[in-house]
Design an enzyme around this catalytic site. Structure first.
Site, PDB file in Angstrom:
ATOM      1  N   GLY A 169       0.843  -1.201   0.000  1.00  8.30           N
ATOM      2  CA  GLY A 169       0.000   0.000   0.000  1.00  8.30           C
ATOM      3  C   GLY A 169       0.871   1.241   0.000  1.00  8.30           C
ATOM      4  CG  ASN A 170      -0.626   4.979   1.672  1.00 14.63           C
ATOM      5  OD1 ASN A 170      -0.079   5.408   2.666  1.00 14.63           O
ATOM      6  ND2 ASN A 170      -1.914   4.611   1.667  1.00 14.63           N
ATOM      7  CB  VAL A 210      -0.656   2.860   5.578  1.00 12.93           C
ATOM      8  CG1 VAL A 210      -1.056   1.637   6.386  1.00 12.93           C
ATOM      9  CG2 VAL A 210      -1.833   3.827   5.489  1.00 12.93           C
ATOM     10  N   GLY A 211       2.641   2.518   5.438  1.00 12.72           N
ATOM     11  CA  GLY A 211       3.845   1.681   5.593  1.00 12.72           C
ATOM     12  C   GLY A 211       4.605   2.040   6.861  1.00 12.72           C
ATOM     13  CD  GLU A 222       6.820  -5.670  -2.329  1.00  9.76           C
ATOM     14  OE1 GLU A 222       6.970  -4.858  -3.257  1.00  9.76           O
ATOM     15  OE2 GLU A 222       7.664  -6.540  -2.062  1.00  9.76           O
ATOM     16  CB  CYS A 255       2.400  -0.281  -7.296  1.00  7.82           C
ATOM     17  SG  CYS A 255       2.730  -1.956  -7.855  1.00  7.82           S
TER      18      CYS A 255
HETATM   19  P1  NAD Z   1      -5.267   0.528   0.531  1.00 11.12           P
HETATM   20  O1  NAD Z   1      -6.080   1.733   0.804  1.00 11.12           O
HETATM   21  O2  NAD Z   1      -5.933  -0.711   0.058  1.00 11.12           O
HETATM   22  O3  NAD Z   1      -4.417   0.236   1.837  1.00 11.12           O
HETATM   23  C1  NAD Z   1      -3.644  -0.922   1.969  1.00 11.12           C
HETATM   24  C2  NAD Z   1      -3.981  -1.625   3.261  1.00 11.12           C
HETATM   25  O4  NAD Z   1      -3.639  -0.786   4.359  1.00 11.12           O
HETATM   26  C3  NAD Z   1      -5.453  -1.957   3.402  1.00 11.12           C
HETATM   27  O5  NAD Z   1      -5.584  -3.305   3.773  1.00 11.12           O
HETATM   28  C4  NAD Z   1      -5.945  -1.003   4.471  1.00 11.12           C
HETATM   29  O6  NAD Z   1      -6.971  -1.534   5.258  1.00 11.12           O
HETATM   30  C5  NAD Z   1      -4.693  -0.777   5.298  1.00 11.12           C
HETATM   31  N1  NAD Z   1      -4.711   0.520   5.980  1.00 11.12           N
HETATM   32  C6  NAD Z   1      -5.137   1.703   5.473  1.00 11.12           C
HETATM   33  N2  NAD Z   1      -4.970   2.687   6.386  1.00 11.12           N
HETATM   34  C7  NAD Z   1      -4.427   2.114   7.490  1.00 11.12           C
HETATM   35  C8  NAD Z   1      -4.014   2.592   8.762  1.00 11.12           C
HETATM   36  N3  NAD Z   1      -4.119   3.881   9.099  1.00 11.12           N
HETATM   37  N4  NAD Z   1      -3.483   1.715   9.633  1.00 11.12           N
HETATM   38  C9  NAD Z   1      -3.357   0.417   9.310  1.00 11.12           C
HETATM   39  N5  NAD Z   1      -3.731  -0.093   8.105  1.00 11.12           N
HETATM   40  C10 NAD Z   1      -4.258   0.732   7.223  1.00 11.12           C
HETATM   41  O7  NAD Z   1      -4.165   0.821  -0.533  1.00 11.12           O
HETATM   42  P2  NAD Z   1      -3.491   2.211  -0.939  1.00 11.12           P
HETATM   43  O8  NAD Z   1      -2.551   2.617   0.119  1.00 11.12           O
HETATM   44  O9  NAD Z   1      -4.499   3.165  -1.475  1.00 11.12           O
HETATM   45  O10 NAD Z   1      -2.671   1.665  -2.207  1.00 11.12           O
HETATM   46  C11 NAD Z   1      -2.129   2.536  -3.117  1.00 11.12           C
HETATM   47  C12 NAD Z   1      -0.648   2.695  -2.839  1.00 11.12           C
HETATM   48  O11 NAD Z   1      -0.043   1.432  -2.696  1.00 11.12           O
HETATM   49  C13 NAD Z   1       0.068   3.362  -3.987  1.00 11.12           C
HETATM   50  O12 NAD Z   1       1.080   4.182  -3.447  1.00 11.12           O
HETATM   51  C14 NAD Z   1       0.705   2.206  -4.723  1.00 11.12           C
HETATM   52  O13 NAD Z   1       1.826   2.547  -5.476  1.00 11.12           O
HETATM   53  C15 NAD Z   1       1.031   1.288  -3.602  1.00 11.12           C
HETATM   54  N6  NAD Z   1       1.066  -0.086  -4.066  1.00 11.12           N
HETATM   55  C16 NAD Z   1       2.249  -0.726  -4.063  1.00 11.12           C
HETATM   56  C17 NAD Z   1       2.328  -2.025  -4.566  1.00 11.12           C
HETATM   57  C18 NAD Z   1       3.623  -2.785  -4.617  1.00 11.12           C
HETATM   58  O14 NAD Z   1       3.580  -3.979  -4.893  1.00 11.12           O
HETATM   59  N7  NAD Z   1       4.751  -2.173  -4.366  1.00 11.12           N
HETATM   60  C19 NAD Z   1       1.182  -2.644  -5.042  1.00 11.12           C
HETATM   61  C20 NAD Z   1      -0.023  -1.945  -4.999  1.00 11.12           C
HETATM   62  C21 NAD Z   1      -0.078  -0.667  -4.511  1.00 11.12           C
END
Ligand code: NAD
Length: 533
Positions: free
Chosen positions: A208-209, A212-213, A230, A264
């Site tokens: 994800g982003n 949150v990472g 990731e 991503c």
């Molecule tokens: P998302 O909103 O689905 O979030 C990912 C996960 O994080 C979800 O399961 C969500 O419930 C959890 N989450 C959200 N907020 C949280 C918090 N405050 N605390 C704990 N958990 C929380 O996904 P997203 O972030 O919108 O995804 C988009 C981003 O992810 C983009 O930056 C994209 O580049 C990146 N991404 C990376 C990859 C990769 O393989 N490197 C793949 C897909 C997306």
């Protein structure tokens, strides 16, 4: 099984139910109890679960595609090609290679340890937490999960609530096909994920982003849990004058439109030299027409933005960028909030300064492509180096010099030259970011490695005490003993020529040499002994 290209909208998809926060701890406990039985470590269990996972994906392709359609109007053809097929291939690869991956790796420990068995065993971490993202919901949730079970872990899966239909189908199917004692799904948003992160896991895999990472990593640090992150970022495309503008436009427009740019590793922005830039931009419209027809809005193959929040962010970025003098829409530009539709859009006249160009600030994550003119490749390299290390970097050029200069002077998690995304089709290429675009790699064998730790193992003969007693005091600690120990065990820094000889000697299979020497001594003793008798 091949899914029909138009999803069957008559299939019933359950509504996504969030897991009650107070039940989450019990679920994790159940999975830990399952792991503690050691069943997940058995090869039989791992293969059985992988086969079940494949069967689950194969038998339910239609409903899985249907869920992707309901979440973001993605056609079954695209959902299959870029999400399900990649995942299924990964499962098959794991099944085909698992016997090889799990073999302990023998280490040649040299003459002194010739009688010891030194090896590296790949051990599972234990209970793994997988937090998936919504954009390729199946691959990004079940892909890491697949690697976790291939490696012998138990797992708690947390799909993204942002793609609720995909999450609901995965939950239903995982419960039906996989071992409930060691594999569970938890659903929900921030409160549920926060609760999960408070609990102890042995490994956390988050996609994800980056914001949150950081939350995930901070939570993991409380239990010293290893993480794979990731993440995303702005992935550049560098095009030089030698590139074929038409070919680049077709490949790039496809990559920017797949999943409506919500990928991503999507090309985030283009850096093009003055000669190729206008040719590339004018080839983009034709490329889009070939891919989706004259009216892209009516094409069943072009998906939509996942949610209003994301639509508003993208439409806002575009309109803000167009206020910057010189910026203009060269291709597309149409947005419709009711349909969450954003046309693939190419914006020219964009500057490199991210404080003055809204599109250059953060990852775009949608079908808008800013194009920046650069004088030459050195300028492109300098610009890429001035930003965060990207998840992906693309170069289009027929010049070997350009390609090798870009490769040697930049860094990124993944790089594809003269195409985009195609690295994803090669299971043995590790996938992951570097620096702010992530840490840790997976796919194929790299997924197995990510989910195991290398356990150093030395098995010594139980006897031979006289031989090893050289290390004990008082002899070893005396002045003479120190000299002997130093002669036998201390490593000396040698000159380059002597170093080459030592390196060669080190590579000899010393345990084999030892046993051959023992056999030879035995034969000699036997021979002379018989003579005396
Ligand atoms: P998302 O909103 O689905 O979030 C990912 C996960 O994080 C979800 O399961 C969500 O419930 C959890 N989450 C959200 N907020 C949280 C918090 N405050 N605390 C704990 N958990 C929380 O996904 P997203 O972030 O919108 O995804 C988009 C981003 O992810 C983009 O930056 C994209 O580049 C990146 N991404 C990376 C990859 C990769 O393989 N490197 C793949 C897909 C997306």
């Amino acid at each position: 099984m091949i899914a029909a290209n138009t999803p069957d909208t008559t299939m019933t998809i359950p509504t996504l139910e969030y897991t009650p926060v107070d039940k989450i701890e019990k679920i994790v406990e159940t999975v830990r109890q399952g792991y503690n039985t050691d069943v997940t470590k058995s090869i039989k269990w791992r293969k059985q679960q992988l086969r079940q996972l494949y069967k689950m994906l194969d038998e339910n392709e239609d409903i899985l595609c249907q869920a992707a359609y309901l979440d973001k109007k993605q056609s079954a053809g695209e959902a299959f090609l870029v999400d399900l097929m990649v995942l299924k291939n990964e499962v098959v690869d794991a099944l085909e290679n698992l016997d090889e991956w799990i073999k302990p790796e023998r280490v040649n420990a040299g003459l002194v340890h010739a009688l010891d068995r030194c090896e590296i065993r790949r051990e599972p971490f234990g209970v793994a937490l997988i937090i998936g993202a919504w954009n390729y919901a199946y691959q990004l949730t079940l892909g890491p999960f697949m690697a976790a079970i291939a490696a012998g872990n138990a797992a708690v899966i947390k799909p993204s609530e942002v793609a609720p239909f995909s999450a609901a189908v995965m939950t239903l199917l995982v419960e039906k096909y996989l071992d409930p004692n060691c594999i569970r799904v938890v659903n929900g948003g921030v409160p549920e994920t926060t609760r999960l992160l408070e609990l102890q896991f042995d490994h956390i895999f988050y996609t994800g982003n980056g914001m949150v990472g950081k939350i995930v990593m901070a939570a993991a640090s409380k239990h010293l849990t290893p993480v794979v992150l990731e993440l995303g970022g702005k992935s550049p495309v560098i095009i030089d004058d030698t590139a074929d503008a038409q070919v680049v436009a077709k490949r790039l427009m496809w990559a920017k439109s797949v999943n409506c740019g919500q990928t991503c590793i999507a090309p985030d922005y283009v850096l093009a030299t003055p000669d190729v830039l206008p040719k590339f931009v004018s080839a983009c419209s034709a490329a889009l027409n070939e891919l989706y027809g004259e009216k892209i809005r009516s094409s069943k193959d072009y998906p939509r933005i996942i949610a209003e929040r994301h639509f508003d962010r993208l439409a806002g970025l575009l309109s803000e960028q167009l206020k910057v003098p010189g910026s203009k829409v060269a291709v597309g530009g149409f947005c419709d909030r009711n349909e969450l539709f954003i046309e693939p859009t190419v914006v020219t006249g964009v500057g490199k300064d991210d404080s003055a160009n809204p599109l250059m600030k953060d990852e775009i994550f949608g079908p808008i492509l800013p194009v920046i003119e650069i004088k030459n490749i050195d300028e492109a390299i300098e610009y890429v180096r001035s930003r965060d290390k990207p998840l992906a970097l693309y170069v289009f050029s027929k010049s070997d010099k350009t390609i090798s200069t870009v490769l040697s002077k930049t860094d990124s998690g993944n790089t594809v030259v003269n195409d985009l995304f195609m690295n994803m089709a090669v299971g043995e290429l590790p996938f992951g970011g570097v620096g702010p675009s992530g840490m840790g790699k997976y796919h194929g064998h790299h997924g197995f490695l990510a989910y195991t730790h290398p356990r150093s193992t030395m098995i010594r003969p139980a006897g031979l005490e006289k031989l090893v007693s050289i290390r004990y005091p008082p002899l070893a600690y005396s002045a003479t003993g120190r000299k002997i120990v130093g002669m036998l065990l201390e490593k000396k820094l040698r000159g380059p020529a002597a170093q080459t000889v030592v390196s060669f000697l080190k590579k000899l299979p010393w345990n084999l040499v030892w046993w051959l020497a023992c056999v030879a001594v035995g034969v000699v003793i036997g021979y002379f002994g018989r003579g005396r008798a």
